[in-house]
Design an enzyme around this catalytic site. Sequence first.
Site, PDB file in Angstrom:
ATOM      1  NE  ARG A 196      42.359  36.951  27.207  1.00  0.00           N
ATOM      2  CZ  ARG A 196      42.618  35.830  27.905  1.00  0.00           C
ATOM      3  NH1 ARG A 196      41.710  34.871  28.007  1.00  0.00           N
ATOM      4  NH2 ARG A 196      43.783  35.667  28.501  1.00  0.00           N
TER       5      ARG A 196
ATOM      6  CD  GLN B   2      44.139  30.444  33.723  1.00  0.00           C
ATOM      7  OE1 GLN B   2      44.999  30.396  34.612  1.00  0.00           O
ATOM      8  NE2 GLN B   2      44.111  31.426  32.851  1.00  0.00           N
TER       9      GLN B   2
ATOM     10  CG  ASP C 204      46.846  30.918  24.330  1.00  0.00           C
ATOM     11  OD1 ASP C 204      47.472  30.131  25.069  1.00  0.00           O
ATOM     12  OD2 ASP C 204      45.678  31.260  24.550  1.00  0.00           O
TER      13      ASP C 204
ATOM     14  NE  ARG D 204      40.555  29.562  30.473  1.00  0.00           N
ATOM     15  CZ  ARG D 204      40.959  28.355  30.151  1.00  0.00           C
ATOM     16  NH1 ARG D 204      40.082  27.375  30.005  1.00  0.00           N
ATOM     17  NH2 ARG D 204      42.213  28.066  29.965  1.00  0.00           N
ATOM     18  N   GLY D 205      40.648  30.281  26.978  1.00  0.00           N
ATOM     19  CA  GLY D 205      41.231  29.158  26.242  1.00  0.00           C
ATOM     20  C   GLY D 205      41.097  29.478  24.761  1.00  0.00           C
ATOM     21  CB  ALA D 206      43.650  29.619  22.082  1.00  0.00           C
TER      22      ALA D 206
ATOM     23  CG  ASN E  73      50.168  27.401  26.546  1.00  0.00           C
ATOM     24  OD1 ASN E  73      49.026  27.563  26.110  1.00  0.00           O
ATOM     25  ND2 ASN E  73      50.425  26.586  27.551  1.00  0.00           N
ATOM     26  CE  LYS E  74      47.081  31.742  30.849  1.00  0.00           C
ATOM     27  NZ  LYS E  74      46.791  33.177  30.648  1.00  0.00           N
TER      28      LYS E  74
HETATM   29  O1  MRU Z   1      44.263  33.151  29.633  1.00  0.00           O
HETATM   30  P1  MRU Z   1      43.618  31.889  29.162  1.00  0.00           P
HETATM   31  O2  MRU Z   1      42.986  31.088  30.265  1.00  0.00           O
HETATM   32  O3  MRU Z   1      42.687  32.126  27.989  1.00  0.00           O
HETATM   33  O4  MRU Z   1      44.845  31.054  28.611  1.00  0.00           O
HETATM   34  C1  MRU Z   1      44.624  29.786  28.121  1.00  0.00           C
HETATM   35  C2  MRU Z   1      45.851  29.065  27.812  1.00  0.00           C
HETATM   36  O5  MRU Z   1      46.939  29.565  27.801  1.00  0.00           O
HETATM   37  C3  MRU Z   1      45.671  27.662  27.399  1.00  0.00           C
HETATM   38  O6  MRU Z   1      46.718  26.872  27.875  1.00  0.00           O
HETATM   39  C4  MRU Z   1      45.643  27.639  25.898  1.00  0.00           C
HETATM   40  O7  MRU Z   1      44.640  28.443  25.390  1.00  0.00           O
HETATM   41  C5  MRU Z   1      45.552  26.234  25.498  1.00  0.00           C
HETATM   42  S1  MRU Z   1      44.581  25.867  24.142  1.00  0.00           S
HETATM   43  C6  MRU Z   1      43.357  24.811  24.680  1.00  0.00           C
END
Ligand code: MRU
Length: 369
Positions: free
Chosen positions: A100, A209, A250, A55-57, A260-261
């Site tokens: 996603r 996270q 994201d 996970r994480g963009a 973002n999150k």
């Molecule tokens: O749902 P996730 O864990 O994939 O979400 C991740 C985020 O929102 C991060 O803050 C985002 O991808 C930051 S980029 C490194």
Amino acid sequence: MLSTTTTLKPALTPLRWEARTLFLLDQTQLPLSTVWHSYTTVEGVVEAIQTMVVRGAPAIGLAAAYGMVLAFQQVINTETQWALVLEALKPLATELNASRPTAVNLMWAVQQQWQLLQQAALQELPLEQALKALEANAVTLHQQDVEANQRMGALGASLLPAHARLLTHCNAGALATGGYGTALGVIRAAYATGKCSHVFADETRPRLQGAQLTAYELMYEGIPSTLICDNMAASLMQQGRIDAILVGADRIAANGDAANKIGTYSLAVVAHYHQVPFYVVAPASTFDGELPTGTGIPIEERSTQEVTVVNQQRLAPEGMNVYNPGFDVTPAHLITAIITPDVILKAPYAAGISAWLGNRAEGLAVTTV
Ligand code: MRU
């Protein structure tokens, strides 16, 4: 005489590519267990993205770039003509693309790989040669992501005052990227140069996270840090204990609105009220120049269980309604600056983003503005 030995810890990374196999560090099991899974099919990669093993963009995007290699390899096991190969590949790429919805890095990576294959098809490259080119491109994208993070780290750290007390949300560290991190990359660079004295990490409900991954990364790097519940950030700002906030993204629209999150927007609003600088840190693959504003960003709605169940124990009464968007959109006017690998963008964002992305497309050198 006493002698000291320094043992360098290996850099954290969420993914490895070895012998045409993708290895993903299972982020759902951190920090308690370090478990790597191996993937040789695109269907496996789709499932890993959907279940947030990765996970994480940017990390999702890289997993997808490798996923395209696996998909192509699967297809050329049975198809031998370019037209049929592309026809068979299309549904696999489409499924990967849709695994996603919010992080545009996923669609960007699939697109990069698809374009390479279309070129290869036009040139009628032998299929095995195209597979090698696709694999080499995924490895290059991976390396470029780590380098971009290191550049963002240095640029972002230059914005911070000495001994800054920083706050971050979700996880935008090495584990959310090819390595090093976006927002956490800036924090790492700042700490290394004496510009960061302490980090507060939001736990980041509902998936936590921050508690599971950011806390783990900060401790792994030996950065002085404190974990807080999301609803404690405003009080810290009110007490004057936060000098800057750094978050990842994201998807960033052409006008600078940034998804973002979930919880990022409320942080930005409170930061604006308390005049705390609010920085978004993101590589080019996070920008969606096609979307004029953030209102067009698709926001993932996730399982109700993420809210009602904690540690496999149900908290809310059965049948209670739940709203669980995974992301929110922070309007550009609440963002002090967007830190990219090449430039620090400031309002008005639309012109800066379009000039920067245009320069990159033309391969021109870019400098800080
Ligand atoms: O749902 P996730 O864990 O994939 O979400 C991740 C985020 O929102 C991060 O803050 C985002 O991808 C930051 S980029 C490194």
